[in-house]
Design an enzyme around this catalytic site. Sequence first.
Site, PDB file in Angstrom:
ATOM      1  CD  GLU A   1      15.140  20.155  -1.074  1.00  0.00           C
ATOM      2  OE1 GLU A   1      14.709  20.064  -2.475  1.00  0.00           O
ATOM      3  OE2 GLU A   1      15.101  19.237  -0.245  1.00  0.00           O
TER       4      GLU A   1
ATOM      5  CG  MET B   1      13.566  36.004 -24.849  1.00  0.00           C
ATOM      6  SD  MET B   1      13.152  37.598 -25.587  1.00  0.00           S
ATOM      7  CE  MET B   1      12.499  38.308 -24.196  1.00  0.00           C
TER       8      MET B   1
ATOM      9  CE  LYS C   1      20.790  14.112  12.720  1.00  0.00           C
ATOM     10  NZ  LYS C   1      20.235  12.931  11.919  1.00  0.00           N
TER      11      LYS C   1
ATOM     12  CG  PHE D   1      23.613   9.438   2.972  1.00  0.00           C
ATOM     13  CD1 PHE D   1      23.371   8.910   1.524  1.00  0.00           C
ATOM     14  CD2 PHE D   1      22.471   9.827   3.625  1.00  0.00           C
ATOM     15  CE1 PHE D   1      22.063   9.140   0.938  1.00  0.00           C
ATOM     16  CE2 PHE D   1      21.032   9.954   3.164  1.00  0.00           C
ATOM     17  CZ  PHE D   1      20.745   9.468   1.666  1.00  0.00           C
ATOM     18  CD  GLN D   2      20.291  13.172   1.683  1.00  0.00           C
ATOM     19  OE1 GLN D   2      20.122  13.361   3.394  1.00  0.00           O
ATOM     20  NE2 GLN D   2      19.567  12.980   1.001  1.00  0.00           N
TER      21      GLN D   2
END
Lengths: 563, 157
Positions: free
Chosen positions: A50, A474, A162, A112-113
Amino acid sequence: MEMTGAQMVIEAMKLEGVDTVFGYPGGAIMNVYDELYKQNDFKHILTRHEQAAVHAAEGYARATGKVGVAFVTSGPGFTNAVTGLATAYMDSIPLVVISGQVPITLIGTDAFQEIDATGISRGCTKHNYLVRSAKELPRILKEAFYIANSGRPGPVHVDIPKDVTAEIAEFDYPTHVEIPTYKPTTKGNVRQIKKAAEAICNAKRPIFYLGGGIIHSNSADLVRELVAATQIPAVETLMARGVLEHDNPMLLGMVGMHGSYQANMAMSEADLMIALGPRFDDRVTGKLSEFAKHAKIIHVDIDPSSIGKLVDVDYPIVGDLKEVLEVMIPKVKECVDPDKYQAWRDILKRYNEIHPLTYEDSDKVLKPQWVIERVGELLGDEAIISTDVGQHQMWTAQFYPFNFPRQFITSGGLGTMGFGFPAAMGVKRARPDKISINFTGDGSILMNIQELVTAVENRLPVINIILNNHYLGMVRQWQTFFYEKRYAETDLSFQPDFVRLAEACGGIGYRVETKEEFDEALKDAVDKGVVALIDVIVDRDENVLPMVPSGGTLYNMMLEYKD
Amino acid sequence: MKVERRVISVIVQNEHSVLARITGLFAARGYNIETLTVAPIPDSNLSRLTIETKGSVRVIEQIIKQLHKLIPTFKVIEHEEMVEKEMVLMKFPINESLANIQALCEAYNGGIMNVSSHHIITMIADEPKRVKHFIEAAQKFHPVEIVRGGVVAMERE
């Protein structure tokens, strides 16, 4: 017309003219993906993480100025996207990121999630929404696109539960936006502009301090006109590379920590600083109490909170740069005498003769700066250049011959390693006519290496040029300079075989140790039009110079490092 | 740098998580909130927050600009001269002198609100500076609980 929330999301994309969505599906956003499956109006590019979806959307937005769009699911899908949101927020990049959320009935139950997505994104977005009902969705989506790309641009996050994507409601997409509390000022105060124009004409040692706002407001042409009319020298920030042509005689180079000596001296000795869309970042100013000590400051910015945030400003002008410059240019032309600044230009020229921006080439080992210059010679304006973050990023900013705005795509404010490759995919998608190059390091490239698969699958032939010094370069440089060479966890000698890695994913890999090999590899990759990793073995110990040490003063640069 | 006290009124759209946006802004940028009051504005979809804060002139200016920048912010009102009031509820043990407490509270625009078998509850409403004096003066009656309401303010003109 009545439809589900998921259908509304798809319809809104159509109506907003979105041609590409980057994303990754998951449980909470499945209704949206189900509708996405049924349509042919825009293409969805499935990244393999993602974070990469959001960076790709950023690359798309940075290359075009249009709003970039990404879809992710709830929980880990969203948290993976946060780095992308923060990167876009720091660089004022317009994005709309839509995340799924658990159903409203489950919010707050540690489902969940489930994660408090808007709570997390509040600090790294321009605005965000948790949608409570499909009825609100048309308005919210319209506002999201509007807010993202008006005023000071930025990312907007829309979190959709949802059950809202399943809910049926009337879809009447607004044709215009009316947010009584959000009305960015675009027209600059004419009296202030007039005073600023007079100050420019009266100055003896003026300097243009050009920032990323010029790119966002598409006003590089006007800036070029103003610079040409006044013959006043100019410095560019990292985010403004490409505003002036690289061979513009007024361009003193980049300013700041790894800016050119003449640029930093010009900032320190100027009596008038004309700041067009920069934000006085600490990497530019160095020690604030010593910054532009002798200068009056004109600051044009669309964000009032940018003005006077760090430095007191004598001529504040809030407005869209384009609109301000349209008023300012004729007023400056009326009174300006470019010859008046000749003595000042001569001084700066002298500074450049004493300490030009340069490097020592070698026959024995490839110098990273040579590689960048060489790509510039071979591809020049044909390429759009993305970078990751670190030494290679600074060398690219210093040595690539940028010639037009939106040619340089880099994570400036947040400094996100792993940004370059997915961003370069977004660039290629937005600008198929251009060659998409990603200069990267052996540290950065591994932070989103899984995107090899995405790029190959979607025929987005990004050429990744790894300036491989087997170091986290760096940080290693800082350890050399400031930590007595204690190289804590920066030795990256243990590496994958990048050639085989590229091949394993269906791309082409090259390993390069000489100039001839580099030319051949680059030519081959360009000719074949494939996803490529060019693993360029460069001088391990090369440093980015000159340098203003953190918290140091611009006029006191470290010009060389002697062991 | 000189630190100043300032009372800022913020008029915002009454919507989901707007208070979190404001307090989140103060937390993220390291600004102070001394007191905070929030309530809806009658007959509108707006709410009014009154924030008492401290900072240098530059910080105060930034706070105001950053508040303006939030999308749901309708208006930010900030003046050095505002009519300011703060309410305080205070609970005293029943064995303290009812009359003395009453007299004290009356001097600060208040009085006794409730007396039960164990406690006396009083209320005062006054300017923030005087509230401080009241709290000091009330100590000799051994208060068991003090609830400050936070400052509310209105422009004079």
